[in-house]
Enzyme design. Structure first.
Site: not given
Ligand code: GAL
Length: 723
Positions: A361, A210
């Site tokens: 994710e 990210e």
């Molecule tokens: C995403 C990030 C993860 C974790 C997740 C939940 O944006 O890539 O590492 O932080 O959010 O907060």
């Protein structure tokens, strides 16, 4: 009230980050009508059959470099006792997991001291996963540098605009232009990939994590020096920079390169030309950062796929993704109370970067850090995962396998809870794995083909970031509105860059295309001449690519094509409800409360006029027939009403047919296509049952039998129909 600007805004990032504020106190869904309680007996049916992926460099139709649909989760073996790994892998396999992403924050473990590398924990974890048929996407760990690094080399730390240096007690606190950070990043990536160069259980790489999340600007000395270099490469001489930035204004004429600063805080406003170049520079910095890593990864593992994840501010993703094989969205619908359309727009946007995408994710459970988002209701997690597939995802990994017991993200829940007890989310996840095993192989590599496109030009968005006019002017909202209009009327829609082949489409919307250049105006003209309908919104073609006004009458370079000139305009200040409206010749009207261009036709037919005020009766929307097509100038921004009625009018004009009939307005439909087969995704986003009636002749892929003429969908239920 918490806004996306101060919460972390992963998926929707720059697209909607400025758009929506949401109230966390009274969730609208609290009554839960039509949804079963999350305490059903644990589902003990057997494992799904999602085959382990292998990478094929010449995958069918080039869509993906892997041979099977990816299903999995983010997994952090380093955060758990090793005794957990084997049961974890066993359960994962039972759920149909064929891939996990690991490693993206573990630099401190991999390089405990400078130059001393240790990947043994990951050797062992990968071996256990592999023994259960689970492959790995490895994250390069550069988003979380070790303590020794930031203490030994404090010049690698990010610097804020007020010259405060970021502290290192979190993540992403680094300067991507620091030569030392770049060097150490290349070294860890080289050590990592050369260690794993012969490991058959890695299939892909995620670069960093990210980039530009949390903070997307840096004012370090390294950024300052790099910015000067970047400008020097672009303009060649200081004279040229002075001319094109218009530096006679306010005595800003530079007489030495050392006077060129980053846009630090000033009492009055910065030069818009400088601000646009600054954003382009930030984007190029992020792009060259990932390209350095891509080059190293390709050298040692030429067969693997490479990606990165998330959408954030100040990155032009059409450029950023050019060295990747696929791009990955991080999809957290719960940032928005009613996410159907903003999430669909976000997915459409990410698909547009490269034409193919996956989810790295996917939101699984309740989510919060210092704040707390609304929690997914039973069924929503699966629905949202299928929404990503409906919009073209070739893989879905959930975040995360199990919620962390310690650290900044204790409140971000995963498939399993912190106590390791499988509850209803585990059951839903397992169901998803089973369902994906029924469609994945066939769906993989199929594409979302659209007749309608929306032009996404980062330059335009960045111009508006600086010259924002009023808080109601919002390009991100125009994209969501256009997406929603297309979705309600049951059309696929693409968001494409200015470099796309316009002639694949029948209707193109150009929201707030403030910058115009001869190449782009030529492409629009050609598209219209060949029979397309191009609908441009207000205050378009105002400036050139230097972000400067010109000596031409607006809209510059396209005035002849659209057959109009802009006489004057009115910007309404908030609160600006019901300020005006446009009356269309066919009797419909769109309320306007942000912006009004008053048009002077020079050949175009007037199809809408202003309704109120001193503008009453003045031309507001025009249509110009050119060649076989139409150039339509719409004198305001695309709000939802205007998006709906313009699409309805011009889709009929172009004879477009909805993807399916018999589907209620709020039920989402998309179509993916491969070879001669069409796959229709029908998604009920509401908490009530609905009936859809697409007709006969479809095969229900999830049920494994021909679909009846009409189907009842429970709350958050979906179908995949093949024809
Ligand atoms: C995403 C990030 C993860 C974790 C997740 C939940 O944006 O890539 O590492 O932080 O959010 O907060």
């Amino acid at each position: 009230m918490l806004t996306l600007a101060n919460a972390k805004a992963p998926i929707i990032g720059s697209l909607v980050a400025v758009l929506i504020s949401f109230n966390l106190t009274t969730p609208k869904w609290a009554s839960g009508a039509g949804i079963s309680a999350p305490n059903e007996p644990f589902d003990s049916r057997g494992a799904s059959e999602n085959e382990a992926p292998t990478v094929t460099s010449a995958a069918k139709n080039g869509a993906s470099r892997f041979n099977t649909f990816l299903f999995g989760a983010a997994y952090y073996p380093e955060q758990w006792p090793e005794s957990y790994w084997e049961p974890d892998a066993h359960r994962m396999r039972e759920c149909g997991v064929n891939v996990v992403r690991i490693g993206e924050f573990a630099w401190g473990l991999m390089e405990p001291e400078e130059g001393k590398y240790d990947f043994s924990l990951f050797d062992r974890a990968i071996a256990i996963l592999a023994s259960h048929g689970i492959k790995v996407i490895f994250g390069t760990p550069t988003a979380a540098p070790p303590k020794w690094l930031t203490h030994k080399y404090p010049e690698t730390l990010l610097v804020y605009g007020d010259r405060r240096v970021a502290d290192d007690q979190s993540r992403r606190h680094v300067c991507l232009n620091s030569p030392v950070y770049r060097d150490l990043s290349r070294k860890i990536v080289r050590a990592l990939v050369s260690h794993f160069k012969d490991n058959p259980n890695i299939v892909g790489w995620q670069i960093d994590n990210e980039i530009n999340c949390e903070v997307s600007v840096c004012y370090s000395n390294s950024c300052q020096a790099s910015f000067r270099k970047w400008l020097n490469a672009k303009y060649g001489t200081l004279e040229s920079l002075n001319e094109r930035w218009g530096n006679r204004f306010w005595s800003q004429w530079y007489t030495g390169w050392d006077q060129v600063n980053l846009p630090f805080p000033t009492p009055a406003w910065h030069n818009p030309a400088m601000m646009l170049d600054y954003k382009r520079f930030i984007s190029d910095s992020a792009t060259s950062f990932v390209e350095e890593q891509t080059e190293i990864l390709r050298k040692y593992r030429p067969g693997d796929f490479i990606t990165s994840n998330g959408v954030f501010k100040n990155i032009n993703y059409f450029n950023f993704t050019r060295g990747f094989d696929i791009y990955a969205i991080d999809n957290y619908p719960c940032f928005i109370d009613e996410p159907q359309y903003p999430t669909g727009a976000g997915l459409t946007s990410v698909r547009g970067f490269m034409g193919r995408m996956m989810v790295m994710e996917q939101q699984t459970g309740p989510a919060g850090q210092t704040y707390m988002l609304r929690s997914p209701r039973p069924g929503e997690m699966n629905l949202w995962a299928f929404q990503t597939i409906a919009h073209g995802a070739d893989g879905v990994l959930h975040f995360r396998w199990r919620g962390a017991r310690r650290g900044a993200e204790e409140y971000w829940f995963g498939v399993l809870d912190q106590d390791d007890v499988p509850r209803w989310r585990y059951q839903e996840y397992k169901k998803e794995g089973r369902e994906i095993s029924k469609i994945g192989k066939e769906i993989l590599g199929s594409t979302v083909e659209s007749d309608i496109a929306v032009i996404k030009d980062y330059d335009d968005e960045w111009v508006y970031d600086h010259q924002y006019f009023t808080r109601e002017v919002n390009i991100g909202a125009e994209f969501v509105n256009l997406f929603q209009a297309a979705s309600e009327q049951k059309y696929n829609v693409d968001f494409v860059g200015t470099g796309a082949n316009f002639n694949r489409y029948k209707i193109i919307f150009g929201p707030s295309m403030i910058l115009m250049d001869p190449v782009l105006s030529g492409k629009i003209k050609n598209f219209v001449e060949q029979g397309g309908t191009f609908i441009i919104s207000a205050h378009s073609a105002v400036k050139d690519r230097d972000n400067a006004m010109t000596d031409q009458t607006l809209p510059i370079l396209v005035s002849d094509l659209f057959g109009v000139e802009i006489n004057y305009f009115n910007c309404y200040q908030p609160p600006s409800r019901e300020k005006n409206s446009i009356d269309f010749s066919d009797g419909v009207a769109a309320p306007i409360n942000v912006w009004a261009d008053v048009l002077k036709p020079k050949g175009a037919a007037v199809i809408g006029t202003w309704d109120r005020d001193y503008l009453k009766g003045a031309p507001a929307c025009t249509e110009n027939k050119v060649g076989r097509g139409k150039a339509v100038y719409y004198g305001s921004f695309f709000n939802l009403d205007s998006a709906r009625l313009l699409l309805r009018r011009f889709a009929a004009d172009q004879n477009l047919k909805p993807l399916l009939g018999g589907i209620p307005e709020k039920v989402e439909v998309t179509r993916r296509t491969k070879d001669n087969a069409n796959y229709y995704f029908i998604l009920n986003h509401s908490s009530e049952s609905v009936t859809v009636a697409p007709g006969l002749g479809f095969y229900d892929m999830l049920e494994g039998k021909p679909a009846p003429e009409s189907i009842s969908l429970k709350a958050f239920e979906y179908r995949v129909l093949k024809k």
